[in-house]
Design a protein around this motif. Structure first.
Motif, PDB file in Angstrom:
ATOM      1  N   LEU A   1      14.404   9.838 -13.945  1.00 28.72           N
ATOM      2  CA  LEU A   1      15.618  10.212 -13.227  1.00 28.72           C
ATOM      3  C   LEU A   1      15.274  11.036 -12.002  1.00 28.72           C
ATOM      4  O   LEU A   1      15.949  10.976 -10.986  1.00 28.72           O
ATOM      5  CB  LEU A   1      16.542  11.032 -14.128  1.00 28.72           C
ATOM      6  CG  LEU A   1      17.161  10.315 -15.313  1.00 28.72           C
ATOM      7  CD1 LEU A   1      17.988  11.280 -16.128  1.00 28.72           C
ATOM      8  CD2 LEU A   1      18.009   9.155 -14.839  1.00 28.72           C
ATOM      9  N   LEU A   2      14.214  11.833 -12.127  1.00 32.61           N
ATOM     10  CA  LEU A   2      13.813  12.704 -11.029  1.00 32.61           C
ATOM     11  C   LEU A   2      12.316  12.956 -11.103  1.00 32.61           C
ATOM     12  O   LEU A   2      11.766  13.152 -12.186  1.00 32.61           O
ATOM     13  CB  LEU A   2      14.555  14.046 -11.123  1.00 32.61           C
ATOM     14  CG  LEU A   2      14.238  15.086 -10.041  1.00 32.61           C
ATOM     15  CD1 LEU A   2      14.718  14.604  -8.679  1.00 32.61           C
ATOM     16  CD2 LEU A   2      14.892  16.414 -10.383  1.00 32.61           C
ATOM     17  N   SER A   3      11.676  12.961  -9.954  1.00 35.34           N
ATOM     18  CA  SER A   3      10.268  13.302  -9.863  1.00 35.34           C
ATOM     19  C   SER A   3      10.060  14.104  -8.585  1.00 35.34           C
ATOM     20  O   SER A   3      10.418  13.649  -7.503  1.00 35.34           O
ATOM     21  CB  SER A   3       9.405  12.040  -9.845  1.00 35.34           C
ATOM     22  OG  SER A   3       8.042  12.370  -9.849  1.00 35.34           O
ATOM     23  N   LEU A   4       9.522  15.313  -8.740  1.00 37.66           N
ATOM     24  CA  LEU A   4       9.294  16.214  -7.609  1.00 37.66           C
ATOM     25  C   LEU A   4       7.838  16.657  -7.587  1.00 37.66           C
ATOM     26  O   LEU A   4       7.219  16.820  -8.640  1.00 37.66           O
ATOM     27  CB  LEU A   4      10.150  17.474  -7.739  1.00 37.66           C
ATOM     28  CG  LEU A   4      11.656  17.327  -7.815  1.00 37.66           C
ATOM     29  CD1 LEU A   4      12.297  18.638  -8.238  1.00 37.66           C
ATOM     30  CD2 LEU A   4      12.207  16.883  -6.484  1.00 37.66           C
ATOM     31  N   THR A   5       7.314  16.888  -6.410  1.00 28.10           N
ATOM     32  CA  THR A   5       6.001  17.493  -6.272  1.00 28.10           C
ATOM     33  C   THR A   5       5.983  18.342  -5.001  1.00 28.10           C
ATOM     34  O   THR A   5       6.776  18.114  -4.088  1.00 28.10           O
ATOM     35  CB  THR A   5       4.868  16.447  -6.237  1.00 28.10           C
ATOM     36  OG1 THR A   5       3.610  17.116  -6.263  1.00 28.10           O
ATOM     37  CG2 THR A   5       4.947  15.562  -5.001  1.00 28.10           C
TER      38      THR A   5
ATOM     39  N   SER B   1       9.554  16.647 -13.557  1.00 26.64           N
ATOM     40  CA  SER B   1      10.146  15.336 -13.805  1.00 26.64           C
ATOM     41  C   SER B   1      11.229  15.425 -14.868  1.00 26.64           C
ATOM     42  O   SER B   1      11.214  16.317 -15.719  1.00 26.64           O
ATOM     43  CB  SER B   1       9.080  14.328 -14.237  1.00 26.64           C
ATOM     44  OG  SER B   1       8.509  14.720 -15.470  1.00 26.64           O
ATOM     45  N   ILE B   2      12.164  14.496 -14.784  1.00 28.73           N
ATOM     46  CA  ILE B   2      13.180  14.316 -15.821  1.00 28.73           C
ATOM     47  C   ILE B   2      13.138  12.854 -16.220  1.00 28.73           C
ATOM     48  O   ILE B   2      13.214  11.961 -15.369  1.00 28.73           O
ATOM     49  CB  ILE B   2      14.593  14.683 -15.332  1.00 28.73           C
ATOM     50  CG1 ILE B   2      14.653  16.134 -14.875  1.00 28.73           C
ATOM     51  CG2 ILE B   2      15.614  14.422 -16.444  1.00 28.73           C
ATOM     52  CD1 ILE B   2      16.001  16.574 -14.351  1.00 28.73           C
TER      53      ILE B   2
ATOM     54  N   PHE C   1       0.792  -1.227   0.000  1.00 23.70           N
ATOM     55  CA  PHE C   1       0.000   0.000   0.000  1.00 23.70           C
ATOM     56  C   PHE C   1       0.826   1.280   0.000  1.00 23.70           C
ATOM     57  O   PHE C   1       0.319   2.329  -0.355  1.00 23.70           O
ATOM     58  CB  PHE C   1      -1.007   0.009   1.145  1.00 23.70           C
ATOM     59  CG  PHE C   1      -2.163  -0.913   0.889  1.00 23.70           C
ATOM     60  CD1 PHE C   1      -3.061  -0.652  -0.135  1.00 23.70           C
ATOM     61  CD2 PHE C   1      -2.339  -2.056   1.646  1.00 23.70           C
ATOM     62  CE1 PHE C   1      -4.107  -1.503  -0.395  1.00 23.70           C
ATOM     63  CE2 PHE C   1      -3.395  -2.906   1.395  1.00 23.70           C
ATOM     64  CZ  PHE C   1      -4.282  -2.639   0.370  1.00 23.70           C
ATOM     65  N   THR C   2       2.083   1.214   0.376  1.00 26.03           N
ATOM     66  CA  THR C   2       2.907   2.422   0.304  1.00 26.03           C
ATOM     67  C   THR C   2       3.622   2.529  -1.026  1.00 26.03           C
ATOM     68  O   THR C   2       4.211   3.554  -1.332  1.00 26.03           O
ATOM     69  CB  THR C   2       3.947   2.463   1.442  1.00 26.03           C
ATOM     70  OG1 THR C   2       4.795   1.316   1.337  1.00 26.03           O
ATOM     71  CG2 THR C   2       3.287   2.549   2.786  1.00 26.03           C
ATOM     72  N   GLY C   3       3.585   1.484  -1.845  1.00 22.99           N
ATOM     73  CA  GLY C   3       4.171   1.538  -3.173  1.00 22.99           C
ATOM     74  C   GLY C   3       5.690   1.465  -3.168  1.00 22.99           C
ATOM     75  O   GLY C   3       6.323   1.609  -4.192  1.00 22.99           O
ATOM     76  N   CYS C   4       6.299   1.304  -2.035  1.00 24.68           N
ATOM     77  CA  CYS C   4       7.750   1.184  -1.902  1.00 24.68           C
ATOM     78  C   CYS C   4       8.498   2.413  -2.401  1.00 24.68           C
ATOM     79  O   CYS C   4       9.682   2.353  -2.667  1.00 24.68           O
ATOM     80  CB  CYS C   4       8.267  -0.054  -2.636  1.00 24.68           C
ATOM     81  SG  CYS C   4       7.591  -1.578  -2.004  1.00 24.68           S
ATOM     82  N   ALA C   5       7.842   3.504  -2.619  1.00 22.11           N
ATOM     83  CA  ALA C   5       8.514   4.718  -3.083  1.00 22.11           C
ATOM     84  C   ALA C   5       9.087   5.461  -1.882  1.00 22.11           C
ATOM     85  O   ALA C   5       8.448   5.574  -0.853  1.00 22.11           O
ATOM     86  CB  ALA C   5       7.533   5.616  -3.829  1.00 22.11           C
TER      87      ALA C   5
ATOM     88  N   LYS D   1      10.857  14.907  -3.145  1.00 20.45           N
ATOM     89  CA  LYS D   1      11.460  14.081  -4.199  1.00 20.45           C
ATOM     90  C   LYS D   1      10.985  12.652  -4.036  1.00 20.45           C
ATOM     91  O   LYS D   1      10.977  12.110  -2.931  1.00 20.45           O
ATOM     92  CB  LYS D   1      12.974  14.166  -4.110  1.00 20.45           C
ATOM     93  CG  LYS D   1      13.694  13.404  -5.202  1.00 20.45           C
ATOM     94  CD  LYS D   1      15.180  13.663  -5.133  1.00 20.45           C
ATOM     95  CE  LYS D   1      15.818  12.512  -4.416  1.00 20.45           C
ATOM     96  NZ  LYS D   1      17.264  12.487  -4.496  1.00 20.45           N
ATOM     97  N   CYS D   2      10.595  12.056  -5.143  1.00 19.01           N
ATOM     98  CA  CYS D   2      10.140  10.667  -5.141  1.00 19.01           C
ATOM     99  C   CYS D   2      11.046   9.870  -6.073  1.00 19.01           C
ATOM    100  O   CYS D   2      11.355  10.324  -7.173  1.00 19.01           O
ATOM    101  CB  CYS D   2       8.699  10.588  -5.626  1.00 19.01           C
ATOM    102  SG  CYS D   2       8.065   8.909  -5.708  1.00 19.01           S
ATOM    103  N   ASN D   3      11.462   8.700  -5.642  1.00 20.79           N
ATOM    104  CA  ASN D   3      12.280   7.828  -6.481  1.00 20.79           C
ATOM    105  C   ASN D   3      11.369   6.890  -7.262  1.00 20.79           C
ATOM    106  O   ASN D   3      10.828   5.940  -6.709  1.00 20.79           O
ATOM    107  CB  ASN D   3      13.255   7.020  -5.617  1.00 20.79           C
ATOM    108  CG  ASN D   3      14.223   7.918  -4.890  1.00 20.79           C
ATOM    109  OD1 ASN D   3      14.701   8.900  -5.437  1.00 20.79           O
ATOM    110  ND2 ASN D   3      14.495   7.589  -3.641  1.00 20.79           N
TER     111      ASN D   3
END
Length: 191
Positions: free
Chosen positions: A56-60, A70-71, A18-22, A49-51
């Protein structure tokens, strides 16, 4: 005892699912550096920042459905083609041809991109490389209007895009300065 271990393992498994492992990381310090794939930039303060494995990069800042920076990296001349147009980005293409290919692919997407309107399509220099900048709006399936700034460029035989997507009503303008500062800080550190 075995029953407790089994219950703990089950709860751990449910938590992981349920946490998606992110791994989410809050950017609390100003001038937080980011380095990846030969690039360097300064992350915007107050964002998260989310992996994600496909980026390569994801921010919110307020949630992925409200705004995201995102990149993403795509291999050139690979067997992978755009799913709708069935075209590939090739290393001998002009940067503006790639921009047109990206716009063409988005215009064919009838599953999540409606009322696509390209506001700007121009060549730019990003991090010392020739690239393009698209600015466009679209509606999603829930009729929410989004505004996007999309930079594209080729580096080491790969196509990269840096994208800022935000709900146009409030979030786009509210966080545009953070994105512009991020892009201004973006540079190549390995050639």
């Amino acid at each position: 005892m075995v029953r407790r271990i089994g219950a703990a393992a089950f709860l751990f498994l449910i938590l992981v699912i349920f946490t998606g492992c992110a791994a989410w990381q809050y950017i609390g310090r100003p001038d937080t550096p980011w380095k990846n794939a030969g690039f360097d930039a300064t992350l915007p303060t107050g964002w998260v920042k989310c992996n994600l494995s496909n980026q390569l990069l994801s921010l919110t800042k307020d949630g992925m459905l409200l705004e995201e920076i995102s990149i993403t990296r795509h291999n050139l001349n690979s067997d992978k083609e755009f799913p709708l147009s069935k075209k590939r980005i090739k290393d001998d293409m002009l940067i503006q041809e790639i921009a047109d290919l990206v716009v063409g692919e988005m215009s064919l997407d009838k599953s999540g991109v409606f009322n696509l309107r390209v506001l700007e399509n121009k060549p730019v220099n990003i991090g010392g490389m020739d690239g393009f900048r698209l600015e466009y709006t679209f509606n999603n399936g829930d009729f929410t209007k989004y505004k996007v700034i999309f930079y594209g460029f080729i580096f080491n035989k790969k196509f990269y895009d840096i994208r800022y997507t935000a709900a146009s009503q409030h979030y786009f303008e509210a966080n545009l300065k953070d994105f512009e500062e991020f892009v201004a800080s973006f540079k190549v550190i390995i050639k």
